[in-house]
Scaffold this active site. Structure first.
Site, PDB file in Angstrom:
ATOM      1  N   GLY A   8       0.822  -1.217   0.000  1.00 40.13           N
ATOM      2  CA  GLY A   8       0.000   0.000   0.000  1.00 40.13           C
ATOM      3  C   GLY A   8       0.854   1.264   0.000  1.00 40.13           C
ATOM      4  O   GLY A   8       2.088   1.197   0.102  1.00 40.13           O
ATOM      5  N   LEU A  10       1.137   3.840   2.205  1.00 40.07           N
ATOM      6  CA  LEU A  10       1.886   4.116   3.436  1.00 40.07           C
ATOM      7  C   LEU A  10       2.912   3.014   3.680  1.00 40.07           C
ATOM      8  O   LEU A  10       4.049   3.284   4.098  1.00 40.07           O
ATOM      9  CB  LEU A  10       0.927   4.230   4.636  1.00 40.07           C
ATOM     10  CG  LEU A  10       1.610   4.457   5.977  1.00 40.07           C
ATOM     11  CD1 LEU A  10       2.430   5.756   5.984  1.00 40.07           C
ATOM     12  CD2 LEU A  10       0.571   4.489   7.115  1.00 40.07           C
ATOM     13  N   ASP A  30      -1.963 -12.378   4.702  1.00 42.56           N
ATOM     14  CA  ASP A  30      -3.339 -11.867   4.669  1.00 42.56           C
ATOM     15  C   ASP A  30      -3.765 -11.742   6.126  1.00 42.56           C
ATOM     16  O   ASP A  30      -3.937 -12.743   6.826  1.00 42.56           O
ATOM     17  CB  ASP A  30      -4.238 -12.856   3.913  1.00 42.56           C
ATOM     18  CG  ASP A  30      -5.697 -12.413   3.913  1.00 42.56           C
ATOM     19  OD1 ASP A  30      -6.102 -11.638   4.816  1.00 42.56           O
ATOM     20  OD2 ASP A  30      -6.438 -12.852   3.026  1.00 42.56           O
ATOM     21  N   ALA A  49      -4.906  -2.690   5.603  1.00 45.46           N
ATOM     22  CA  ALA A  49      -6.241  -2.193   5.955  1.00 45.46           C
ATOM     23  C   ALA A  49      -7.173  -2.254   4.755  1.00 45.46           C
ATOM     24  O   ALA A  49      -6.727  -2.226   3.602  1.00 45.46           O
ATOM     25  CB  ALA A  49      -6.144  -0.745   6.443  1.00 45.46           C
ATOM     26  N   THR A  51      -9.338   0.009   2.871  1.00 45.59           N
ATOM     27  CA  THR A  51      -9.406   1.481   2.797  1.00 45.59           C
ATOM     28  C   THR A  51     -10.469   1.969   1.811  1.00 45.59           C
ATOM     29  O   THR A  51     -10.550   3.166   1.548  1.00 45.59           O
ATOM     30  CB  THR A  51      -8.036   2.057   2.389  1.00 45.59           C
ATOM     31  OG1 THR A  51      -7.601   1.422   1.180  1.00 45.59           O
ATOM     32  CG2 THR A  51      -7.002   1.833   3.478  1.00 45.59           C
ATOM     33  N   ASP A  87      -9.191  10.001  10.360  1.00 46.28           N
ATOM     34  CA  ASP A  87     -10.061  11.130  10.717  1.00 46.28           C
ATOM     35  C   ASP A  87     -11.536  10.738  10.600  1.00 46.28           C
ATOM     36  O   ASP A  87     -12.396  11.405  11.171  1.00 46.28           O
ATOM     37  CB  ASP A  87      -9.754  12.331   9.812  1.00 46.28           C
ATOM     38  CG  ASP A  87      -9.807  12.013   8.330  1.00 46.28           C
ATOM     39  OD1 ASP A  87      -9.507  10.856   7.954  1.00 46.28           O
ATOM     40  OD2 ASP A  87     -10.155  12.901   7.536  1.00 46.28           O
ATOM     41  N   TYR A 110     -16.725   2.260   7.453  1.00 46.42           N
ATOM     42  CA  TYR A 110     -15.258   2.289   7.469  1.00 46.42           C
ATOM     43  C   TYR A 110     -14.756   2.882   8.786  1.00 46.42           C
ATOM     44  O   TYR A 110     -13.895   2.303   9.463  1.00 46.42           O
ATOM     45  CB  TYR A 110     -14.736   3.094   6.271  1.00 46.42           C
ATOM     46  CG  TYR A 110     -13.253   3.430   6.342  1.00 46.42           C
ATOM     47  CD1 TYR A 110     -12.281   2.464   6.065  1.00 46.42           C
ATOM     48  CD2 TYR A 110     -12.826   4.708   6.695  1.00 46.42           C
ATOM     49  CE1 TYR A 110     -10.932   2.771   6.134  1.00 46.42           C
ATOM     50  CE2 TYR A 110     -11.473   5.029   6.762  1.00 46.42           C
ATOM     51  CZ  TYR A 110     -10.529   4.052   6.492  1.00 46.42           C
ATOM     52  OH  TYR A 110      -9.198   4.371   6.574  1.00 46.42           O
TER      53      TYR A 110
HETATM   54  N1  LIG Z   1      -5.936   6.437   2.542  1.00 50.88           N
HETATM   55  C1  LIG Z   1      -6.320   7.383   3.391  1.00 50.88           C
HETATM   56  O1  LIG Z   1      -6.768   8.465   3.003  1.00 50.88           O
HETATM   57  C2  LIG Z   1      -6.200   7.152   4.872  1.00 50.88           C
HETATM   58  C3  LIG Z   1      -6.577   8.173   5.749  1.00 50.88           C
HETATM   59  C4  LIG Z   1      -6.425   7.961   7.119  1.00 50.88           C
HETATM   60  C5  LIG Z   1      -5.936   6.763   7.587  1.00 50.88           C
HETATM   61  N2  LIG Z   1      -5.608   5.782   6.705  1.00 50.88           N
HETATM   62  C6  LIG Z   1      -5.096   4.517   7.235  1.00 50.88           C
HETATM   63  O2  LIG Z   1      -3.716   4.433   6.935  1.00 50.88           O
HETATM   64  C7  LIG Z   1      -3.348   3.065   6.740  1.00 50.88           C
HETATM   65  C8  LIG Z   1      -2.647   2.917   5.406  1.00 50.88           C
HETATM   66  O3  LIG Z   1      -3.532   3.297   4.365  1.00 50.88           O
HETATM   67  P1  LIG Z   1      -3.071   3.432   2.870  1.00 50.88           P
HETATM   68  O4  LIG Z   1      -3.636   4.701   2.361  1.00 50.88           O
HETATM   69  O5  LIG Z   1      -1.632   3.125   2.732  1.00 50.88           O
HETATM   70  O6  LIG Z   1      -3.928   2.253   2.213  1.00 50.88           O
HETATM   71  P2  LIG Z   1      -3.696   1.441   0.875  1.00 50.88           P
HETATM   72  O7  LIG Z   1      -2.791   2.157  -0.064  1.00 50.88           O
HETATM   73  O8  LIG Z   1      -5.079   1.055   0.431  1.00 50.88           O
HETATM   74  O9  LIG Z   1      -2.909   0.166   1.398  1.00 50.88           O
HETATM   75  C9  LIG Z   1      -3.497  -0.777   2.209  1.00 50.88           C
HETATM   76  C10 LIG Z   1      -2.766  -2.060   1.953  1.00 50.88           C
HETATM   77  O10 LIG Z   1      -3.368  -3.070   2.779  1.00 50.88           O
HETATM   78  C11 LIG Z   1      -3.488  -4.216   1.978  1.00 50.88           C
HETATM   79  N3  LIG Z   1      -4.527  -5.123   2.452  1.00 50.88           N
HETATM   80  C12 LIG Z   1      -5.862  -5.042   2.299  1.00 50.88           C
HETATM   81  N4  LIG Z   1      -6.446  -6.101   2.855  1.00 50.88           N
HETATM   82  C13 LIG Z   1      -5.451  -6.872   3.354  1.00 50.88           C
HETATM   83  C14 LIG Z   1      -5.407  -8.101   4.028  1.00 50.88           C
HETATM   84  N5  LIG Z   1      -6.530  -8.794   4.298  1.00 50.88           N
HETATM   85  N6  LIG Z   1      -4.207  -8.600   4.401  1.00 50.88           N
HETATM   86  C15 LIG Z   1      -3.062  -7.940   4.116  1.00 50.88           C
HETATM   87  N7  LIG Z   1      -3.029  -6.778   3.470  1.00 50.88           N
HETATM   88  C16 LIG Z   1      -4.224  -6.246   3.094  1.00 50.88           C
HETATM   89  C17 LIG Z   1      -3.822  -3.715   0.597  1.00 50.88           C
HETATM   90  O11 LIG Z   1      -3.558  -4.708  -0.352  1.00 50.88           O
HETATM   91  P3  LIG Z   1      -4.379  -4.771  -1.730  1.00 50.88           P
HETATM   92  O12 LIG Z   1      -3.842  -3.622  -2.534  1.00 50.88           O
HETATM   93  O13 LIG Z   1      -4.056  -6.117  -2.240  1.00 50.88           O
HETATM   94  O14 LIG Z   1      -5.829  -4.575  -1.365  1.00 50.88           O
HETATM   95  C18 LIG Z   1      -2.868  -2.528   0.504  1.00 50.88           C
HETATM   96  O15 LIG Z   1      -1.618  -2.933   0.024  1.00 50.88           O
HETATM   97  C19 LIG Z   1      -4.636   2.273   6.886  1.00 50.88           C
HETATM   98  O16 LIG Z   1      -4.760   1.841   8.210  1.00 50.88           O
HETATM   99  C20 LIG Z   1      -5.719   3.292   6.601  1.00 50.88           C
HETATM  100  O17 LIG Z   1      -6.934   2.949   7.205  1.00 50.88           O
HETATM  101  C21 LIG Z   1      -5.718   5.943   5.359  1.00 50.88           C
END
Ligand SMILES: NC(=O)c1ccc[n+]([C@@H]2O[C@H](COP(=O)([O-])OP(=O)(O)OC[C@H]3O[C@@H](n4cnc5c(N)ncnc54)[C@H](OP(=O)(O)O)[C@@H]3O)[C@@H](O)[C@H]2O)c1
Length: 264
Positions: A8, A10, A30, A49, A51, A87, A110
């Site tokens: 992902g 982050l 997973d 996560a 997301t 947030d 979510y």
């Molecule tokens: N994105 C935002 O705007 C935002 C805002 C606030 C907080 N956050 C939090 O910050 C953190 C990082 O978010 P991000 O933006 O980096 O998200 P992201 O780019 O969507 O990355 C999430 C990663 O988790 C992986 N994933 C999903 N389901 C999984 C599972 N069952 N087992 C293992 N890996 C799995 C995804 O893989 P796949 O690509 O294969 O699905 C993806 O690589 C999360 O906790 C998110 O809730 C995000």
């Protein structure tokens, strides 16, 4: 040290910021299942996560399996843990920044899963709430706007939600400082705030695109999941301060080869 969800946006930034970390993508763990047998770590940076905010409305149990169950499985390793929350645990009714002691009250599925995930992290954990993440990989607003901006003269963007667009490179670096704080919940988001429409305009401006932004309401946009109208995060607990979101945007665009100073 382990980074989960390393595919992902982050996760990838953390793998760069912590070069010694072992990167585990979804294929390698997973997180809806317990950790692979024999996995050892002294610290888990748990970014895996669900997301997809709108998708969580359609499949709240699927989202909970990742965002709550996944945190439980990470915590079961019994070592210190960093989990990232959102947030979207807030309802957005305030008009001054949300601090750590403000009551959470998520509007959608979510946000509910993220809040339950915070509780699942246990006592040996830093819970880092951040917002509106963007980076050089994965699906995110900056990459979507660059694609749309290259295709269209005008893009309609929501103007009645306000938050802090946060660059994952800055958040990953700040994580090093979080590790020096006592366990607990911290708000770590970019300085400054804006609406999605302001953010889109800044993206087009910094990328040198002439695309116009048509400012629309949340109702007009019609997303499936409700989102907070205001979710600016600040810390009352001495969490690390990040650079301004516009600085993060410039860094991200340089990295994408789309901003000023990017290689031709
Ligand atoms: N994105 C935002 O705007 C935002 C805002 C606030 C907080 N956050 C939090 O910050 C953190 C990082 O978010 P991000 O933006 O980096 O998200 P992201 O780019 O969507 O990355 C999430 C990663 O988790 C992986 N994933 C999903 N389901 C999984 C599972 N069952 N087992 C293992 N890996 C799995 C995804 O893989 P796949 O690509 O294969 O699905 C993806 O690589 C999360 O906790 C998110 O809730 C995000």
């Amino acid at each position: 040290m382990i980074v989960t969800g390393a595919g992902g946006q982050l996760g990838q930034a953390l793998v760069e910021a912590f070069p010694g970390a072992r990167a585990l993508t979804r294929a390698e763990w997973d997180v809806t299942h317990p950790a692979p047998a024999g996995l050892e770590a002294d610290l888990v940076l748990h970014t895996a996560a669900w997301t997809d905010v709108d998708g969580a409305e359609d499949d709240p149990q699927g989202a909970a399996a990742v965002n709550v169950g996944g945190v439980q499985h990470a915590a079961a390793l019994g070592v210190p843990l960093v989990v990232w929350s959102s947030d979207y645990v807030f309802d957005g009714a305030k008009r001054t920044p949300y601090v750590e002691s403000d009551a959470a009250s998520p509007l959608g599925a979510y946000g509910r899963t993220k809040l339950h995930g915070e509780a699942a992290a246990g006592e040996q954990a830093w819970v880092v709430r951040s917002s509106w993440l963007f980076g050089w990989t994965s699906k995110n607003f900056v990459r979507t706007m660059l694609r749309l901006g290259a295709e269209r003269d005008e893009v309609a963007v929501v103007d009645d939600q306000r938050g802090c667009p946060t660059y994952v490179g800055h958040l990953a670096e700040a994580t090093k400082d979080v590790l020096g704080l006592p366990y607990g919940v911290y708000h770590v988001a970019a300085q400054g705030d804006c609406s999605w429409a302001d953010f889109a305009e800044a993206i087009f401006e910094e990328a040198g695109l002439a695309t116009r932004v048509r400012r629309i309401s949340t109702a007009e946009f019609g997303a499936r999941a409700p989102r907070p109208a205001y979710s600016v995060l600040r810390s009352e607990k001495g969490a690390p301060e990040l650079p301004h979101w516009r600085e993060g945007l410039r860094e991200c665009l340089r990295r994408l080869g789309a901003g000023e100073g990017a290689p031709a």
